[in-house]
Design a protein around this motif. Structure first.
Motif, short mmCIF file in Angstrom:
data_model
loop_
_atom_site.label_atom_id
_atom_site.label_comp_id
_atom_site.label_asym_id
_atom_site.label_seq_id
_atom_site.Cartn_x
_atom_site.Cartn_y
_atom_site.Cartn_z
N PRO A 144 -4.37 6.93 -6.08
CA PRO A 144 -3.73 8.01 -6.84
C PRO A 144 -3.29 7.49 -8.21
CG PRO A 144 -2.19 7.11 -5.26
CD PRO A 144 -3.50 6.42 -5.00
N ARG A 145 -2.90 8.37 -9.09
CA ARG A 145 -2.37 7.94 -10.38
C ARG A 145 -1.04 7.24 -10.16
NH1 ARG A 145 -2.61 8.64 -15.59
NH2 ARG A 145 -0.35 8.77 -15.77
N LEU A 146 -0.89 6.10 -10.79
CA LEU A 146 0.38 5.36 -10.66
C LEU A 146 1.03 5.28 -12.03
CD1 LEU A 146 -0.93 2.42 -8.44
CD2 LEU A 146 0.70 4.18 -7.72
N ASN A 147 2.33 5.48 -12.07
CA ASN A 147 3.03 5.32 -13.34
C ASN A 147 2.98 3.84 -13.74
OD1 ASN A 147 4.79 5.02 -15.42
ND2 ASN A 147 6.53 6.06 -14.44
N PRO A 148 2.22 3.52 -14.81
CA PRO A 148 2.03 2.10 -15.13
C PRO A 148 3.32 1.38 -15.48
CG PRO A 148 1.17 3.53 -16.89
CD PRO A 148 1.54 4.42 -15.75
N GLU A 149 4.31 2.11 -15.97
CA GLU A 149 5.58 1.47 -16.34
C GLU A 149 6.43 1.15 -15.12
OE1 GLU A 149 6.34 0.35 -19.28
OE2 GLU A 149 4.45 1.15 -20.09
N ARG A 150 6.02 1.69 -13.96
CA ARG A 150 6.82 1.46 -12.77
C ARG A 150 5.96 0.85 -11.66
NH1 ARG A 150 9.12 5.06 -10.04
NH2 ARG A 150 10.62 3.53 -9.35
N THR A 151 4.93 0.11 -12.05
CA THR A 151 4.03 -0.48 -11.06
C THR A 151 3.85 -1.97 -11.30
OG1 THR A 151 2.82 1.61 -10.89
CG2 THR A 151 1.68 -0.37 -10.11
N CYS A 152 3.91 -2.74 -10.22
CA CYS A 152 3.61 -4.17 -10.28
C CYS A 152 2.34 -4.41 -9.48
CB CYS A 152 4.74 -5.01 -9.68
SG CYS A 152 6.19 -5.05 -10.71
N ALA A 153 1.44 -5.21 -10.04
CA ALA A 153 0.20 -5.51 -9.34
C ALA A 153 0.17 -6.98 -8.92
CB ALA A 153 -1.00 -5.19 -10.23
N VAL A 154 -0.27 -7.21 -7.70
CA VAL A 154 -0.42 -8.57 -7.17
C VAL A 154 -1.91 -8.79 -6.93
CG1 VAL A 154 -0.02 -9.97 -5.11
CG2 VAL A 154 1.87 -8.64 -6.10
N VAL A 155 -2.48 -9.80 -7.61
CA VAL A 155 -3.93 -10.01 -7.53
C VAL A 155 -4.20 -11.40 -6.95
CG1 VAL A 155 -6.09 -9.92 -8.81
CG2 VAL A 155 -4.09 -8.69 -9.67
N ILE A 156 -4.89 -11.46 -5.81
CA ILE A 156 -5.20 -12.77 -5.22
C ILE A 156 -6.64 -12.75 -4.70
CG2 ILE A 156 -4.39 -14.63 -3.74
CD1 ILE A 156 -1.85 -13.03 -3.25
N GLY A 157 -7.45 -13.62 -5.26
CA GLY A 157 -8.83 -13.67 -4.81
C GLY A 157 -9.61 -14.68 -5.61
N PRO A 158 -10.91 -14.75 -5.41
CA PRO A 158 -11.73 -15.70 -6.16
C PRO A 158 -11.77 -15.34 -7.64
CG PRO A 158 -13.11 -14.24 -4.83
CD PRO A 158 -11.69 -13.96 -4.45
N PRO A 159 -11.99 -16.36 -8.52
CA PRO A 159 -11.94 -16.12 -9.96
C PRO A 159 -12.81 -14.96 -10.43
CG PRO A 159 -12.06 -18.46 -9.53
CD PRO A 159 -12.16 -17.77 -8.20
N VAL A 160 -13.99 -14.77 -9.83
CA VAL A 160 -14.83 -13.65 -10.30
C VAL A 160 -14.13 -12.31 -10.10
CG1 VAL A 160 -17.17 -14.58 -10.13
CG2 VAL A 160 -16.06 -13.66 -8.08
#
Ligand code: FAD
Ligand code: SF4
Ligand code: FES
Lengths: 360, 285
Positions: free
Chosen positions: B205-221
């Protein structure tokens, strides 16, 4: 405690006094070269010789050392930390090397402190020997200000008379202390005399002549080095220069500020006990940044060369506030491929001046 | 003694001395990965944050950095998910319950869960990245009231490589989480989504970017493509948190192995904001 003035004979006696209940390590001559090695008496040391081939770091950060030992039980194990606290007098350490030691102290002393390292350092009494002129053509300590040290040693020797002029009998050495241990040795030994007016004149003359004795080798100011290195990150100098690098790591080996290491396990023949061992490593070696799966984060020699130079010229200073390169010139001299740190830095500074000229 | 202050401080605990941890139980997750439940033998808790790691030591074999894949909200035990690739990890795979190993840690910075408080949390994990991500996922689920919307995107290469199947099923049945799973190469039995993990963004869904934190974990690609998606959604650079891996030896900022430009992954990371990563040209190579 004020300065004391000693003649050569008194200086040797002072060193012997420092080494009375310590092992003595200082410059020992082998042919044309000198090495920090064990000696029985101060008279065996070469206090007038060239800069030692290796920095003195091996005497408190050995190339290989045991950090702890372990015994395996059926389903578990026990460990025992290992400490080496052999009291040591490290003699005739040059100012640039003192700066190197201060950096290692900072890195290993930072929390969580490396207690094994600190134990060796606490047991080391350092007598520094000031340089009144560059010890070799490759040195650029004068540009970095690392040709002088005010702390990081117990006693400092300054040779107020040039050994090449006049008879040895007239030689004068000024001894100052930077620690209580240094001061108490100086007063306990009771050697020499306090400085008189003529000595103070000699000290001033020494400082004047030292100030002009170090020719400039670096084409930019030392405080601009981090910036010059950062801006040079995308320069072609890395590719061009590293094309002849053997990735042998000799530069890392001789460097007073290289402290990277590996940890590994050693096991006894019966497999029941063993040791966790630390050994020197070097960022110029191919496998330094290899991870599981075989990927190498710095596979190209150019990336490794850049890594070394960036560390020395910028990153270490950023992290610690202390110089990452002390300008001793050892890496330049040790390199069989004749890769020169100063030349690389000067090339970067020149490229940036050109860029600048080109834009304006 | 010299004038250096550090030399005059009282002796502290040896940072190379591991604590002893006992294996409580272990189960296979895939052909290559196993889950291990450990407990510190001295009765203490590890006291970690999500995203931190430990140096696991098999005496006589060596050490390997492994992320803690359980949340600190789950009691005295801590869990590791280990892929068998070499010496240390193979020895780990042969351990049986009751055996003891050494661990040093928790090490590294971990995720700043306080900074995510009151925010939407979007976790994107690829492959083995689900292991560290799991410490965040369980944490958010256990402290659910402290966070707003919670979305988790997970991609594995094939159905056989999907990790934590039991957890995925458990999580999916909670209303408090929007979990989307995909595999690159589906087989006949796979009934879920297929394609790379970035394809899942279309179903968010659309997320308010000013109120969202993203956690990214995976291979470099994966990073490169995921970050493109996040930036397209306007998530600010300092709210994108990535966990990086490098070769490690000491784990305490001394040995130099894990360095990325001026930073050490073991102490300044393994979690970096995208804002910081942009200043580290070697971060994603
Ligand atoms: C912060 C962090 C967190 C991590 N979290 C996890 C985790 O949660 N789970 C997990 O499973 N892993 C994790 N890892 C990765 C893990 O640390 C490594 O897989 C582990 O160190 C491998 O150790 P090993 O002794 O088993 O492998 P090694 O014996 O060191 O070998 C590793 C790999 O290198 C290859 N190799 C060995 N020698 C060579 C050579 N000379 N040339 C080329 N290739 C070679 C082997 O084939 C093998 O694939 C993490 C790493 C970091 C830095
Ligand atoms: S000494 Fe010279 S050839 Fe050897 S690794 Fe260093 S720069 Fe390369
Ligand atoms: S692992 Fe040694 S400095 Fe990071």
């Amino acid at each position: 405690m004020s300065a004391r003035i000693l003649n050569r004979d008194e200086l040797l006696r002072l060193i012997d006094e420092a080494a009375r209940d310590r092992r003595l390590i200082g410059p020992v001559r082998r042919g044309e070269r000198t090495f920090y090695e064990a000696a029985d008496r101060a008279a065996e040391l070469d206090l007038d010789g060239p800069q030692c081939v290796y920095s003195p770091k091996a005497h408190f950060f050995p190339p290989e050392e045991t950090l702890l030992t372990f015994e395996r039980k059926s389903r578990s194990f026990v460990t025992h930390p290992v400490r080496h606290e052999t009291p040591t007098a490290l003699v005739a350490v040059r100012p640039c090397e003192i700066h190197g030691i201060r950096l290692l102290d900072h890195v290993f002393g930072a929390a969580p402190a490396d207690e094994g390292y600190l134990a060796r350092r606490r047991a080391t009494f350092i007598i520094a020997l000031d340089c009144f002129r560059p010890c070799r053509d490759e040195a650029f300590c004068g540009d970095l200000g690392t040709n002088t040290a005010h702390l990081g040693f117990d006693l400092m020797i300054r040779r107020l008379s040039d050994p090449e002029e006049g008879s040895r009998g007239a030689e004068r050495f000024e001894l100052t202390s930077a620690t209580e241990d240094g001061a108490s040795l100086l007063s306990r030994a009771g050697l020499g005399r306090t400085a008189d007016r003529a000595d103070l004149d000699a000290v001033r003359a020494y400082e004047r002549s030292k100030a002009s004795a170090f020719p400039r080798r670096l084409s930019c100011e030392a405080d601009r080095l981090p910036e010059v290195a950062q801006r040079g990150y995308t320069s072609t100098v890395w590719e061009r220069t590293a094309a002849r690098c053997y990735s042998c790591g000799s530069c890392n080996l001789v460097c007073p500020t290289c402290y990277c290491f590996n940890l590994r396990d050693e096991v006894s023949l019966d497999g029941k006990s063993g040791a966790r061992v630390r050994e020197w490593d070097g960022c110029q070696l191919r496998e330094f940044a290899v991870v599981a799966g075989g990927h190498n984060f710095r596979a190209a020699p150019a990336e490794r060369l850049r890594h070394r130079v960036m560390r020395k010229a910028s990153w270490i200073a950023q992290r610690t506030g202390l110089p990452g390169c002390v300008g001793c010139g050892r890496c330049d001299r040790a390199c069989t491929a004749k890769i020169s740190l100063v030349e690389i830095l000067n090339t970067l500074a020149r490229e940036q001046d050109h860029d600048h000229a080109g834009h304006s | 003694m010299t004038t250096l202050d550090t030399l005059e401080l009282p002796e502290t605990k040896d940072p190379y001395e591991p604590v002893v941890a006992r294996l409580i139980e272990t189960e296979p997750l895939t052909e290559l990965e196993r889950l291990f439940v450990f407990e510190p033998s001295d009765g203490q808790v590890l006291g970690h944050r999500p995203g931190q790691f430990v140096q696991v030591w098999i005496p006589g074999v060596g050490e390997a950095p492994i992320s803690i894949c359980s949340s600190p909200t789950r009691g005295r035990t801590f869990e590791l998910c280990v892929r068998r690739v070499g010496e240390v990890t193979s020895h780990l795979h042969r351990l049986t319950a009751g055996e003891e190993i050494g661990v040093r840690g928790p090490l590294g910075n971990g995720f700043d869960m306080t900074a995510m408080q009151g925010q939407n949390v979007l976790v994107i994990a690829g492959g083995l990245g689900l292991a560290p991500a799991r410490s965040v996922i369980e944490y958010v689920l256990d402290e659910r009231a402290r966070f707003d919307e919670f979305h988790v995107l997970y991609g594995a290469r094939s159905p056989a490589e999907v990790l934590f199947r039991h957890d995925l099923i458990r999580w999916r049945h909670r209303e408090a989480i929007n979990l989307l799973v995909t595999v690159d190469r589906p087989d006949e039995q796979w009934r879920g989504r297929s394609g790379v993990v970035t394809k899942l963004f279309a179903d968010l869904p659309r997320l308010n970017p000013e109120r969202t934190c993203a956690v990214v974990i995976g291979p470099p690609v994966m990073f490169k493509f995921v970050v493109v998606e996040l930036l397209a959604r306007g998530i600010p650079h300092d709210r994108i948190f990535c966990s990086l891996e490098r070769r490690m030896r000491c784990g305490i900022g001394k040995c130099g192995h894990c360095q990325i430009n001026a930073d050490y992954v073991c102490v300044d990371g393994p979690v970096f904001t995208y804002e910081r990563m942009r200043e580290l040209p070697e971060a994603v190579t």
